[in-house]
Design an enzyme around this catalytic site. Sequence first.
Site: not given
Ligand code: COA
Length: 158
Positions: A82-84, A116, A121, A128
């Site tokens: 999953i990635a954003v 996993e 991270n 999660y």
């Molecule tokens: C992990 C990832 C997919 C999260 O995507 P995102 O779109 O930013 O997540 P969301 O906006 O849906 O966040 C939902 C909740 O997760 C938590 N969260 C997400 N990012 C966070 C951060 N940087 N710090 C703290 N909490 C976080 C919070 O509870 C958040 O809710 P809130 O914003 O209302 O507080 C993104 O950071 C990413 O792509 N990271 C790099 C790739 C990666 O690590 N992938 C996972 C390994 S496979």
Amino acid sequence: MNDPAPGFRIRSMALNDVDGVLTLASSLPEAPHWPRAAYEGCLDPHAVVRRLSCVAEEATTGVLAGFAVASLNSPQSELESIAVAAEFQRRGVGGRLWRFLASALAEKGASEAFLEVRVSNRRALALYRSLGFTEAGRRPRYYADPAEDAVILRCILR
Ligand SMILES: CC(C)(COP(=O)(O)OP(=O)(O)OC[C@H]1O[C@@H](n2cnc3c(N)ncnc32)[C@H](O)[C@@H]1OP(=O)(O)O)[C@@H](O)C(=O)NCCC(=O)NCCS
């Protein structure tokens, strides 16, 4: 209920998304970096391992904002990636990608999901946990470059 990520559309991944998915994944060091064939394999309905995948796009521009891939081996499933994109993070896109896959996985017979993640991270772990995943175990030194433990998380699908 309010849309947690207004301005984004979530839909199944298609073959012509793969270029964008590869570019997005390569921009994020923490994202799994799969080869093109692996993403194309996700879209093959005859593949040995059944996978579901989706993308998020900005509704007004169609720009790819994120993607997710899960495998299905009922009653289990696994969130594999999953990635954003950095500019769209923390706007609810990651949560919506997972909920899209979770409901499709449950519809196809999965009752639980695993994943996993590197113990360091924090962003992913925070996502999660916010989605209801809880720790099911650890794999010592599971990852290389740098060597690191994996946390195994589990979530019940309804
Ligand atoms: C992990 C990832 C997919 C999260 O995507 P995102 O779109 O930013 O997540 P969301 O906006 O849906 O966040 C939902 C909740 O997760 C938590 N969260 C997400 N990012 C966070 C951060 N940087 N710090 C703290 N909490 C976080 C919070 O509870 C958040 O809710 P809130 O914003 O209302 O507080 C993104 O950071 C990413 O792509 N990271 C790099 C790739 C990666 O690590 N992938 C996972 C390994 S496979």
